[in-house]
Design a protein around this motif. Structure first.
Motif, PDB file in Angstrom:
ATOM      1  N   ARG A  96       0.828  -1.207   0.000  1.00  0.00           N
ATOM      2  CA  ARG A  96       0.000   0.000   0.000  1.00  0.00           C
ATOM      3  C   ARG A  96       0.864   1.259   0.000  1.00  0.00           C
ATOM      4  N   TYR A  97       0.318   2.310  -0.586  1.00  0.00           N
ATOM      5  CA  TYR A  97       1.042   3.567  -0.768  1.00  0.00           C
ATOM      6  C   TYR A  97       1.592   4.114   0.548  1.00  0.00           C
ATOM      7  N   HIS A 105       9.530   5.747  -2.210  1.00  0.00           N
ATOM      8  CA  HIS A 105       8.745   6.264  -3.339  1.00  0.00           C
ATOM      9  C   HIS A 105       9.576   7.234  -4.182  1.00  0.00           C
ATOM     10  N   GLY A 147      -5.129   1.866 -12.549  1.00  0.00           N
ATOM     11  CA  GLY A 147      -4.154   1.514 -11.537  1.00  0.00           C
ATOM     12  C   GLY A 147      -4.647   0.388 -10.649  1.00  0.00           C
ATOM     13  N   ALA A 149      -4.387  -1.821  -6.908  1.00  0.00           N
ATOM     14  CA  ALA A 149      -4.003  -1.754  -5.502  1.00  0.00           C
ATOM     15  C   ALA A 149      -2.770  -2.625  -5.287  1.00  0.00           C
ATOM     16  N   GLN A 151       0.341  -1.902  -6.033  1.00  0.00           N
ATOM     17  CA  GLN A 151       1.453  -1.420  -6.876  1.00  0.00           C
ATOM     18  C   GLN A 151       1.089   0.001  -7.272  1.00  0.00           C
ATOM     19  N   THR A 152       0.950   0.869  -6.277  1.00  0.00           N
ATOM     20  CA  THR A 152       0.232   2.131  -6.441  1.00  0.00           C
ATOM     21  C   THR A 152       0.827   3.047  -7.501  1.00  0.00           C
ATOM     22  N   LEU A 153       2.133   3.122  -7.580  1.00  0.00           N
ATOM     23  CA  LEU A 153       2.775   4.053  -8.504  1.00  0.00           C
ATOM     24  C   LEU A 153       3.150   3.413  -9.838  1.00  0.00           C
ATOM     25  N   ARG A 256     -10.040  -4.271  -9.219  1.00  0.00           N
ATOM     26  CA  ARG A 256     -10.221  -4.514  -7.783  1.00  0.00           C
ATOM     27  C   ARG A 256     -10.145  -6.005  -7.480  1.00  0.00           C
ATOM     28  N   SER A 259      -6.544  -7.321  -8.195  1.00  0.00           N
ATOM     29  CA  SER A 259      -5.577  -6.926  -7.177  1.00  0.00           C
ATOM     30  C   SER A 259      -5.692  -7.833  -5.952  1.00  0.00           C
TER      31      SER A 259
END
Length: 266
Positions: A96-97, A105, A147, A149, A151-153, A256, A259
């Motif tokens: 998670r981010y 990051h 995007g 969940a 692998q947020t970036l 969703r 992920s």
């Protein structure tokens, strides 16, 4: 007439898709500059490929500030001129981010956005001057999807790579520079071992995995033909043809569920 050899510069060349690019370009007789963090592995690969072509090794960590400028400086100090640029260096940052420290990051963003864009900017003059410059940006099928969940970036960074590739193609076609964004799906390599997600990835059916040599062959063919986007494998091309017409909410629902299946974040 200028007979100075023109090299292919491949970042992230010590393993995976980057290593396969090195092997394929060596087979085509293109001299190489290989760069990555793991210098010992680069030298081992270079020693093998020198039976075919000249190979130079420059160890560099693209996560370090100023890495792109330093790399280009070393190239020019050595009198090496680049005609082909393969921007392959990259990795995943699972979780998670907010679970990751910002320092992690920041390093990720330097590799995945800042370093390769600066490297391209610094090398564009000689790519244009060659009259037949080639840029292959190793993006991902994730660039074509919402995007995920866990692998947020990653998907946003790869989407940026795809869109910038399109712009660079439009801006530099007049000088004979072809730019291709390579968007493979899941590909056999060390990528998931490095990110610690191999166990989750092994849950995927075999048909979803691509052979890295196939991926590289399609990329090289695409850039020579002037194609801006290449999606290796007919199954992924078919998936993209279907998915691009689905409503955003449906795609988000699919991501969703996907992920949760392969990137558990709870």
């Amino acid at each position: 007439m200028d007979h100075t050899p023109r090299y292919a510069l491949i970042t992230g060349a010590s393993s995976g898709i980057g290593e396969r690019f090195a092997r394929h370009y060596a087979a085509l007789g293109v001299p190489l500059v290989l760069t990555a963090r793991r210098e010992q592995r680069l030298h081992a690969l270079a020693a093998e490929l020198r039976a075919r072509v000249p190979v130079q090794v420059i160890a560099a960590d693209m996560a370090e500030p100023g890495a792109a400028q330093a790399l280009v400086g070393q190239l020019h100090d050595a009198g090496l001129r680049v005609r082909i640029l393969v921007n392959n260096a990259g990795y995943g940052l699972p979780g998670r981010y907010r679970e990751r420290d910002w320092f992690e990051h920041a390093r990720f963003l330097r590799v995945m956005i800042e370093a390769w864009t600066e490297l391209t900017w610094r090398l564009l003059p000689e790519l244009r001057a060659s009259g037949a410059g080639r840029i292959i940006n190793v993006a991902s099928f994730a660039a074509l999807m919402p995007g995920a969940a866990g692998q947020t970036l990653y998907a946003p960074a790869k989407s940026f790579m795809l869109r910038l590739s399109e712009s660079l193609s439009l801006e530099n076609a007049d000088a004979g520079v072809n730019v291709t964004a390579l968007c493979p799906g899941f590909t056999w390599s060390e990528f998931h071992d490095v990110t610690g997600t191999r166990q989750q990835m092994d849950r995927l059916p075999a048909w979803m995995w691509l052979d890295p040599d196939q991926v590289v062959r399609e990329a090289i063919d695409a850039v020579e033909r002037g194609r801006v986007l290449v999606i290796p494998g007919w199954r992924y091309r078919l998936a993209y043809a279907v998915l691009r017409h689905l409503p955003d909410q449906v795609l988000l629902g699919l991501m969703r569920r996907g992920s949760r299946r392969i990137r558990p974040v709870d």
